[in-house]
Design a protein around this motif. Structure first.
Motif, PDB file in Angstrom:
ATOM      1  N   THR A   5       0.824  -1.219   0.000  1.00 20.10           N
ATOM      2  CA  THR A   5       0.000   0.000   0.000  1.00 20.10           C
ATOM      3  C   THR A   5       0.852   1.260   0.000  1.00 20.10           C
ATOM      4  O   THR A   5       0.329   2.356  -0.119  1.00 20.10           O
TER       5      THR A   5
ATOM      6  N   CYS B 149       2.484   2.368   2.633  1.00 21.72           N
ATOM      7  CA  CYS B 149       2.277   3.079   3.905  1.00 21.72           C
ATOM      8  C   CYS B 149       3.596   3.437   4.592  1.00 21.72           C
ATOM      9  O   CYS B 149       3.655   4.328   5.411  1.00 21.72           O
TER      10      CYS B 149
ATOM     11  N   CYS C 125      -0.317   7.216   8.058  1.00 18.95           N
ATOM     12  CA  CYS C 125       0.994   6.599   7.829  1.00 18.95           C
ATOM     13  C   CYS C 125       2.011   7.620   7.325  1.00 18.95           C
ATOM     14  O   CYS C 125       3.168   7.599   7.703  1.00 18.95           O
TER      15      CYS C 125
ATOM     16  N   TYR D 236      -2.404   1.600  12.982  1.00 21.02           N
ATOM     17  CA  TYR D 236      -1.475   1.782  11.883  1.00 21.02           C
ATOM     18  C   TYR D 236      -2.218   1.512  10.581  1.00 21.02           C
ATOM     19  O   TYR D 236      -2.819   0.466  10.433  1.00 21.02           O
ATOM     20  N   CYS D 237      -2.185   2.415   9.672  1.00 24.46           N
ATOM     21  CA  CYS D 237      -2.757   2.268   8.323  1.00 24.46           C
ATOM     22  C   CYS D 237      -4.264   1.994   8.336  1.00 24.46           C
ATOM     23  O   CYS D 237      -4.741   1.005   8.860  1.00 24.46           O
TER      24      CYS D 237
ATOM     25  N   ALA E 223      -5.214   3.861   1.650  1.00 23.93           N
ATOM     26  CA  ALA E 223      -3.924   4.042   0.983  1.00 23.93           C
ATOM     27  C   ALA E 223      -4.054   4.690  -0.386  1.00 23.93           C
ATOM     28  O   ALA E 223      -3.661   4.121  -1.400  1.00 23.93           O
TER      29      ALA E 223
ATOM     30  N   CYS F 289      -7.329   8.896   4.748  1.00 27.17           N
ATOM     31  CA  CYS F 289      -7.730   8.314   6.036  1.00 27.17           C
ATOM     32  C   CYS F 289      -9.128   8.796   6.415  1.00 27.17           C
ATOM     33  O   CYS F 289      -9.934   8.022   6.920  1.00 27.17           O
TER      34      CYS F 289
END
Lengths: 409, 425
Positions: A60, A62, A300, A329-330, A334, A373
């Motif tokens: 992705t 990230c 990220c 996280y993530c 993405a 996000c």
């Protein structure tokens, strides 16, 4: 040691920490993992060999692998460069070209926003996008605004000796102009006049899809305006962490634009800038109370920018507000990744933990510094998602005024 | 930006120092280049497995061994830390791990003797409760259960190797190995322990495995599995399986990626977050600004820019030679941030003794920064170089963690003390 490959591949001690933290490996075995496709395969890549492993597609981008690596290996760089080489070999699909040119639809979309938005939601488009383009059918696409931010700034009139340049990016311009207005007003409240360098999409979606040539074109357009601002000694503020990362780091790393490196002294993330004012005792801290526990997701690319988490500190100044950093996280979206049919399940699975935490929270909205996000938060939960600067705007009591302005319009 | 305590290094030592200082009410920053070996080590904390280090038989009581060691060896990190802080560290660590969701058992009075995945015997003092039933002195033969498709865990190999060992005064149980096929459909390269552990969080999967274990276990046996019994549900998974199989079950740490290490990291990270400590990962501290014997600020490299961070006190917990807290060249050993004295063989030809299995160990394994009883780094072993920089963990000089089996214990003890000392300034 080859010059074109940064030698840290050999610094990898195979500790697997990056694999442990990779959000994709967590949910699918289609991706072999950052270690395997990065430093492991790097040994077998040479001028005559291209990286055939299709699994690369599932990265992705990230960059959490870089963040956790204790040996300083530039894993994501190895992977991204290999991905670019793979795209060069295989070509880029129409679908990926379309997705990565979203900024162009911005121009088109905003001219006929209501019609576009209706069309975006229509069954016909859904059918086309799913069947012909292999786009994820259930994902909500961002809606376009009828007044892009760049049109609003023409009316913007605040004058001050103290100036900062603002790179707002195409998402703010076409999809979330209120964010741009919020940034401008918060700066204004602290005595800063925003000026706007000539700009276009930063190019990250193109880079993410391996389209280096097109990305480079956009980058060069942007650099022209940004250099002008830098030459005037201005700080350049950005409110999209991904745009900031792209300009500061990726122009030089992937687009062969080493001259971009001189911008790094000038580029400042908007919360980072305001926190700097606070530390110098110059921030207006006359905030109104906001009584809530606010779920906050760290993007990220904010992690990979390496500037800390300034919006957490900044929002922490607002009385009554408790920022609940979710520790996630993530989010999985993405950029354009989650919009692709074959990857959308993976994207949603990656976001599973985030979704779970959001659904548990009583808050009506959540915050994150990255537009992708925020889209994903809205996709995964019943919450609205806002940029932290909008929280600050509200704490200043300036959000109401904006509504009134709009009523007058 | 200014903090009371700035901790450099985000491994086990850095997190412990940071947690300790935060509990003392300090404003703390932890900054780490990566997350150290914490997620790939076994998660068991060895205090002292062998003393004297040449001893073949594991120590029964690390407390007695440490007392003897302190009396005889004033340069050892344990001697610098002192028994009070060693005890305090045990309590602080167990509290922190438990409040983060991983329960640890054990104390300094006893070394557990645990079987390892390669069939050796490991003496250790603090271990997650999921491993507690593994002590070789406990009642019950052992069924080692592996899972088809899981990489790097071979029950028959483990059972065979242990059967060749003896421990004086201990009657070892009988081991037998079985590999259960869970129809996981693992790819040709197999599955890592972390991938498998995630499956155990799923109740349906857990039920299936529990039944399979029940069908394989014989009366009077306890069950050893690789450490893959869930990532997020803590003790619940083991409790569930034990109810089904009607006997004790324990985890054996695997090769990296290590689920037990990962759980410990996640637990400590959660504590760090709940205490309001700022944790910056992926950032390298490059240089320091000093004035005479005080550290004023450190420079954090942030991509292509630098940030200065001030602090009243600093803790250096960047690891040893392997963790690169100590750098090396052909002819030198250096501490890269503050330029502290590193004690040990400078040239590589002096790093190792001739025999790989030399009972005396190798000189390189003892290199490090020598400190005084306050954990302040010393100039030529005479006086402190700085008065507000405390050194903790694997980069301390004067001990051989490999020979003594003391790595985790030294790290916890010294980082706990460093956290307390840094908070007192």
């Amino acid at each position: 040691m080859r010059k074109d490959i940064h030698y840290p591949a050999d610094q990898c001690v195979k500790c697997t920490i990056c694999v442990e933290h990779c959000p994709v490996v967590k949910v699918t075995d289609k991706f072999l993992g950052p270690k395997q496709v990065g430093p492991d395969f790097q040994r077998f890549r040479s001028d005559g060999e291209t990286p055939h492993d299709i699994s690369l597609e599932y990265c992705t981008g990230c960059r959490i692998c870089d963040v956790v690596c204790p040996s300083g290996v530039n894993i994501s760089e190895l992977n991204t460069k290999a991905k670019i080489a793979l795209k060069k070999e295989k070509g880029i699909s129409i679908r990926d070209r379309l997705l990565s040119h979203a900024y162009m639809f911005g121009h088109l979309g905003s001219i006929a926003a209501p019609a576009t938005n209706t069309f975006m939601k229509s069954k016909a488009l859904r059918w086309i996008s799913e069947k012909l383009l292999h786009l994820e059918k259930d994902l909500r696409y961002p809606s376009y605004t009828s007044e892009p931010f760049e049109r609003w700034i023409e009316k913007y009139s605040f004058q001050s000796e103290k100036k900062v340049a603002y790179f707002y990016g195409c998402f703010t311009n076409f999809n979330d102009p209120d964010l741009g207005k919020a940034v401008v007003k918060v700066l204004e409240r602290n005595g800063y006049q925003a000026v706007f360098p000539k700009q276009n999409c930063c190019g990250l979606p193109l880079l993410g899809n391996g389209d280096i040539r097109e990305a480079r074109k956009l980058a060069m357009e942007n650099l022209e305006g940004l250099f002008k601002a830098a030459d005037q000694g201005l700080k350049i503020i950005y409110s999209s962490t991904s745009c900031g990362m792209m300009i500061r780091d990726d122009y030089a790393t992937y687009l062969d634009l080493q001259e971009a490196e001189r911008l790094s002294e000038h580029l400042v993330e908007v919360s980072e800038f305001l926190w700097g004012l606070y530390e110098a005792g110059e921030l207006d801290t006359d905030f109104q109370e906001i009584n809530m526990v606010l779920p906050y997701h760290i993007p990220c690319h904010l992690r990979s920018l390496g500037i800390g988490f300034p919006s957490i500190d900044l929002m922490g100044l607002v009385p009554g507000l408790e920022v609940d950093e979710l520790g996630t996280y993530c989010c999985g979206l993405a950029g354009t990744y989650g919009f692709k049919e074959e990857k959308s399940d993976i994207a949603n699975a990656i976001g599973g933990e985030l979704a779970e935490l959001l659904l548990k929270s009583d808050a009506e909205f959540a915050a994150s510094d990255c537009e992708a996000c925020r889209m994903q938060i809205e996709n995964l939960s019943n919450k609205k998602a806002v940029h932290p600067i909008k929280i600050i705007l509200r704490a200043y009591g300036l959000d109401k005024k904006e509504d009134e302005d709009e009523d007058e319009d | 930006m200014n903090y009371d305590v700035v901790v450099i290094g985000a491994g086990l030592g850095g997190l412990m120092s940071g947690i300790t200082a935060a509990k003392e009410g300090k404003k703390v920053l932890i900054v780490g280049k990566g997350i150290g070996i914490i997620t790939i080590f076994t998660g068991t904390i060895d205090y002292l497995g062998h003393y004297p280090p040449e001893g073949i038989r594991p120590l029964d009581s690390p407390r007695e061994g440490i007392a003897e060691l302190i009396a005889k060896n004033p340069d050892h990190p344990y001697s610098k830390v002192g028994m009070n802080f060693i005890e305090g560290g045990v309590t602080a660590f167990k509290e922190a791990a438990e409040s983060g969701g991983v329960k640890y058992v054990g104390d300094l009075d006893r070394n557990f003797l645990l079987p390892t995945a390669v069939g050796t015997i490991k003496p250790t003092s603090l271990l997650s409760s999921s491993m507690a039933a593994g002590d070789l002195r406990d009642e019950g033969d052992v069924l080692i259960c592996g899972f088809q498709g899981l990489r790097d865990f071979y029950p028959a190999y483990m059972a065979h190797n242990i059967s060749t060992l003896t421990v004086e005064g201990v009657e070892l149980p009988h081991f037998r190995g079985r590999t259960i096929d869970l129809k996981l459909g693992a790819g040709s390269s197999g599955m890592t322990s972390l991938t498998l552990a995630r499956k155990f969080d799923d109740p349906d999967f857990l039920e299936g495995v529990s039944m399979a274990l029940y069908e394989n276990v014989r009366d009077g046996e306890r069950i050893a599995t690789p450490a893959v019994l869930g990532l997020r549900r803590g003790d619940e998974v083991i409790k569930y399986i034990e109810k089904v199989v009607k006997t004790k079950i324990f985890e054996t740490p695997t090769l990296p990626p290590s689920v037990s290490g990962y759980r410990l990291y996640k637990a400590l990270e959660a504590v760090v977050r709940s205490l309001g400590v700022k944790l910056l990962l992926g950032y390298e501290v490059t240089t320091a600004k000093v004035e005479k014997d005080r550290v004023l600020e450190v420079t954090i490299s942030m991509g292509k820019r630098e940030m200065l961070v001030g602090g009243k006190a600093f803790v250096l917990a960047t690891g040893g030679l392997v963790g690169r807290g100590i750098g090396s060249s052909e002819t030198n050993l250096v501490e890269p941030i503050f330029g502290l004295d590193v004690t040990g063989p400078k040239t590589r030809s002096e790093w190792f003794n001739k025999s790989f299995f030399d009972p005396a160990g190798h000189p390189i394994n003892k290199v490090g920064i020598c400190v005084d009883e306050n954990l302040l780094p010393m100039i030529k072993n005479k006086k402190p170089r700085f008065v507000n920089l405390f050194v903790a963990g694997a980069q301390l000089c004067g001990y051989d963690a490999l020979k003594e089996k003391s790595g985790g214990g030294v790290t916890i003890s010294s980082s706990y003390k460093a956290g307390v000392m840094a908070s007192s300034l």
